[in-house]
Design an enzyme around this catalytic site. Structure first.
Site, PDB file in Angstrom:
ATOM      1  N   LYS A  25      -2.750  -2.060   2.026  1.00 30.74           N
ATOM      2  CA  LYS A  25      -3.451  -3.291   1.592  1.00 30.74           C
ATOM      3  C   LYS A  25      -2.578  -4.502   1.860  1.00 30.74           C
ATOM      4  O   LYS A  25      -1.338  -4.397   1.968  1.00 30.74           O
ATOM      5  CB  LYS A  25      -3.841  -3.236   0.122  1.00 30.74           C
ATOM      6  CG  LYS A  25      -2.672  -3.233  -0.883  1.00 30.74           C
ATOM      7  CD  LYS A  25      -2.200  -4.618  -1.313  1.00 30.74           C
ATOM      8  CE  LYS A  25      -0.973  -4.544  -2.226  1.00 30.74           C
ATOM      9  NZ  LYS A  25      -0.163  -5.716  -2.349  1.00 30.74           N
ATOM     10  N   ALA A 112       7.229  -2.642   1.005  1.00 30.24           N
ATOM     11  CA  ALA A 112       6.756  -3.691   1.903  1.00 30.24           C
ATOM     12  C   ALA A 112       5.721  -4.612   1.272  1.00 30.24           C
ATOM     13  O   ALA A 112       5.294  -5.576   1.885  1.00 30.24           O
ATOM     14  CB  ALA A 112       6.133  -3.034   3.139  1.00 30.24           C
ATOM     15  N   GLY A 113       5.281  -4.294   0.046  1.00 37.18           N
ATOM     16  CA  GLY A 113       4.181  -5.063  -0.550  1.00 37.18           C
ATOM     17  C   GLY A 113       2.833  -4.643  -0.003  1.00 37.18           C
ATOM     18  O   GLY A 113       1.849  -5.375  -0.095  1.00 37.18           O
ATOM     19  N   GLY A 116       1.934   1.223  -0.175  1.00 36.58           N
ATOM     20  CA  GLY A 116       1.970   2.532   0.495  1.00 36.58           C
ATOM     21  C   GLY A 116       1.989   3.699  -0.483  1.00 36.58           C
ATOM     22  O   GLY A 116       1.172   4.612  -0.401  1.00 36.58           O
ATOM     23  N   GLY A 117       2.906   3.659  -1.438  1.00 37.98           N
ATOM     24  CA  GLY A 117       3.015   4.750  -2.416  1.00 37.98           C
ATOM     25  C   GLY A 117       1.765   4.826  -3.288  1.00 37.98           C
ATOM     26  O   GLY A 117       1.246   5.919  -3.556  1.00 37.98           O
ATOM     27  N   SER A 119      -1.243   3.901  -2.531  1.00 38.23           N
ATOM     28  CA  SER A 119      -2.381   4.408  -1.756  1.00 38.23           C
ATOM     29  C   SER A 119      -2.281   5.921  -1.558  1.00 38.23           C
ATOM     30  O   SER A 119      -3.290   6.636  -1.628  1.00 38.23           O
ATOM     31  CB  SER A 119      -2.431   3.680  -0.403  1.00 38.23           C
ATOM     32  OG  SER A 119      -3.656   3.921   0.203  1.00 38.23           O
ATOM     33  N   ASP A 151      -1.732  -0.904  -8.937  1.00 41.09           N
ATOM     34  CA  ASP A 151      -2.441  -1.025  -7.647  1.00 41.09           C
ATOM     35  C   ASP A 151      -3.330   0.187  -7.348  1.00 41.09           C
ATOM     36  O   ASP A 151      -4.130   0.154  -6.410  1.00 41.09           O
ATOM     37  CB  ASP A 151      -1.428  -1.142  -6.488  1.00 41.09           C
ATOM     38  CG  ASP A 151      -0.934  -2.570  -6.311  1.00 41.09           C
ATOM     39  OD1 ASP A 151      -1.553  -3.485  -6.876  1.00 41.09           O
ATOM     40  OD2 ASP A 151       0.069  -2.753  -5.604  1.00 41.09           O
TER      41      ASP A 151
HETATM   42  P1  ATP Z   1       3.586  -2.179  -3.735  1.00 42.07           P
HETATM   43  O1  ATP Z   1       2.841  -2.976  -2.713  1.00 42.07           O
HETATM   44  O2  ATP Z   1       2.654  -1.352  -4.624  1.00 42.07           O
HETATM   45  O3  ATP Z   1       4.622  -2.962  -4.470  1.00 42.07           O
HETATM   46  P2  ATP Z   1       5.485  -1.239  -1.883  1.00 42.07           P
HETATM   47  O4  ATP Z   1       4.859  -1.304  -0.535  1.00 42.07           O
HETATM   48  O5  ATP Z   1       6.335  -2.407  -2.247  1.00 42.07           O
HETATM   49  O6  ATP Z   1       4.351  -1.038  -2.944  1.00 42.07           O
HETATM   50  P3  ATP Z   1       6.110   1.536  -1.598  1.00 42.07           P
HETATM   51  O7  ATP Z   1       6.160   1.675  -0.113  1.00 42.07           O
HETATM   52  O8  ATP Z   1       4.905   2.041  -2.272  1.00 42.07           O
HETATM   53  O9  ATP Z   1       6.374   0.020  -2.036  1.00 42.07           O
HETATM   54  O10 ATP Z   1       7.384   2.303  -2.137  1.00 42.07           O
HETATM   55  C1  ATP Z   1       8.319   1.773  -3.050  1.00 42.07           C
HETATM   56  C2  ATP Z   1       9.177   2.950  -3.554  1.00 42.07           C
HETATM   57  O11 ATP Z   1       8.326   3.908  -4.193  1.00 42.07           O
HETATM   58  C3  ATP Z   1       9.873   3.692  -2.440  1.00 42.07           C
HETATM   59  O12 ATP Z   1      11.143   3.167  -2.223  1.00 42.07           O
HETATM   60  C4  ATP Z   1       9.904   5.146  -2.929  1.00 42.07           C
HETATM   61  O13 ATP Z   1      11.130   5.453  -3.523  1.00 42.07           O
HETATM   62  C5  ATP Z   1       8.823   5.237  -4.003  1.00 42.07           C
HETATM   63  N1  ATP Z   1       7.682   6.106  -3.635  1.00 42.07           N
HETATM   64  C6  ATP Z   1       7.045   6.959  -4.463  1.00 42.07           C
HETATM   65  N2  ATP Z   1       6.034   7.597  -3.835  1.00 42.07           N
HETATM   66  C7  ATP Z   1       6.014   7.141  -2.566  1.00 42.07           C
HETATM   67  C8  ATP Z   1       5.188   7.435  -1.443  1.00 42.07           C
HETATM   68  N3  ATP Z   1       4.207   8.331  -1.475  1.00 42.07           N
HETATM   69  N4  ATP Z   1       5.425   6.744  -0.310  1.00 42.07           N
HETATM   70  C9  ATP Z   1       6.429   5.828  -0.266  1.00 42.07           C
HETATM   71  N5  ATP Z   1       7.243   5.539  -1.296  1.00 42.07           N
HETATM   72  C10 ATP Z   1       7.046   6.188  -2.447  1.00 42.07           C
END
Ligand code: ATP
Length: 304
Positions: A25, A112-113, A116-117, A119, A151
């Site tokens: 997203k 990355a915002g 990913g996790g 979703s 999220d």
């Molecule tokens: P958001 O936009 O919700 O803030 P994000 O993009 O900033 O998410 P994610 O890529 O979801 O951050 O991951 C942040 C941390 O969550 C990672 O460093 C990892 O340790 C942990 N994590 C837990 N489950 C997952 C997953 N399925 N994929 C990636 N990271 C995960």
């Protein structure tokens, strides 16, 4: 038996395995309204799913327990993974004694915002519900999902939505007009905690025009959307990380109608009407070595 995949396609499959797409997203608009006494922030955001996705494969196993594998070394494969937490939540509630093997094909940039996790966790809730025929509605899955992360309900709903409260109050919006979206994740990890701690809410003079963006979406007015792209969290990240501004500027120079940082960063996206210009922009960003993580994608809406 025919199974509806999370990505909206039908496939002929035995129900001992399911494959799902976990979509990334972006935030087209992100406003923070106030800090609550419990430390959470009240937000008002426009969320948009992207075609860019991870893949989650869930396979039933006679061996009890939850096992995770991932093609990306940085992803935890133990109880810290949201995929694990999501599977455990439903399997405990429904006393499922069989085991599951979960495989994650990681394509969404991490930290990355781009949720990913979240979703991946959302897709796992949907997948376990289908695989074990638990009969939970989307609303019931979203109620469970929010206990794992703010999220997750949006990642279950997908498409375009207004997100309020701490992110869990969702109103479905009309899909975004067709366009091309370049996403670039610079090689810096921005801590969400750092961003919210340093956000000076009282000093914010400009707030994103979220209501205007919702109206632009109603009118299918891409220019109305791109002129309103705004994220209050940039007031913290732009001074701290100049590469974010550099990426926004390159995207505009290369023909983006608008560019913005998503979530608390560090990913920047640019919206293009012309596919060739979007591809050229991605080529420029990759060839100038700003990052290795740069993609051209499109808005995603689930099949109705
Ligand atoms: P958001 O936009 O919700 O803030 P994000 O993009 O900033 O998410 P994610 O890529 O979801 O951050 O991951 C942040 C941390 O969550 C990672 O460093 C990892 O340790 C942990 N994590 C837990 N489950 C997952 C997953 N399925 N994929 C990636 N990271 C995960």
């Amino acid at each position: 038996m025919y199974t509806l995949l999370f990505g909206g396609r039908y496939t002929r499959k035995l129900m001992n395995e399911i494959r799902l797409k976990a979509h990334a997203k972006i935030n087209l608009g992100l406003d923070v309204l106030r800090r609550r006494e419990d430390g959470y922030h009240e937000v008002k955001m426009v969320m948009q799913s992207l075609s860019l996705h991870d893949e989650i494969r869930i396979r039933k196993s006679r061996r009890p327990g939850i096992r995770i594998s991932c093609d990306h070394a940085g992803v935890p494969t133990d109880g810290r993974n949201l995929v694990y937490k999501a599977a455990a939540l439903l399997m405990e509630e429904f006393s499922i004694t069989e085991g599951v093997d979960l495989m994650i094909r990681k394509r969404i940039p991490m930290a990355a915002g781009m949720a990913g996790g979240s979703s991946d966790g959302a897709a796992t809730l949907v997948g376990i519900n289908q695989l074990f025929q638990l009969g939970l509605s989307q609303k019931e899955l979203m109620e469970r999902g929010v206990t794992l992360g703010a999220d997750i309900p949006f990642c279950i709903m997908r498409g375009t939505a207004l997100s309020e409260g701490i992110g869990e109050i969702l109103t479905k919006l009309p899909g975004m007009p067709s366009c091309y979206i370049v996403v670039a994740k610079p090689p810096i990890d921005v801590s969400t905690k750092f961003v919210y701690t340093n956000l000076k809410l009282n000093e914010l003079t400009d707030h994103p025009d979220i209501d205007g963006m919702v109206e632009a979406l109603d009118r299918k007015d891409l220019e109305g959307i791109t002129t309103r792209l705004a994220n209050v969290l940039e007031t913290v990240t732009l001074p701290a990380y100049p590469v974010i501004t550099e990426l926004k500027d390159i995207m505009k120079t290369e023909g983006a109608q608008g560019s913005l940082m998503t979530g608390s960063g560090s990913t920047v996206f640019g919206i293009f009407t012309d596919e060739a210009k979007a591809k050229h922009c991605a080529y420029k960003i990759l060839s100038k070595c700003y990052t290795k993580e740069c993609f051209v994608t499109t808005p995603y809406s689930p099949a109705q």
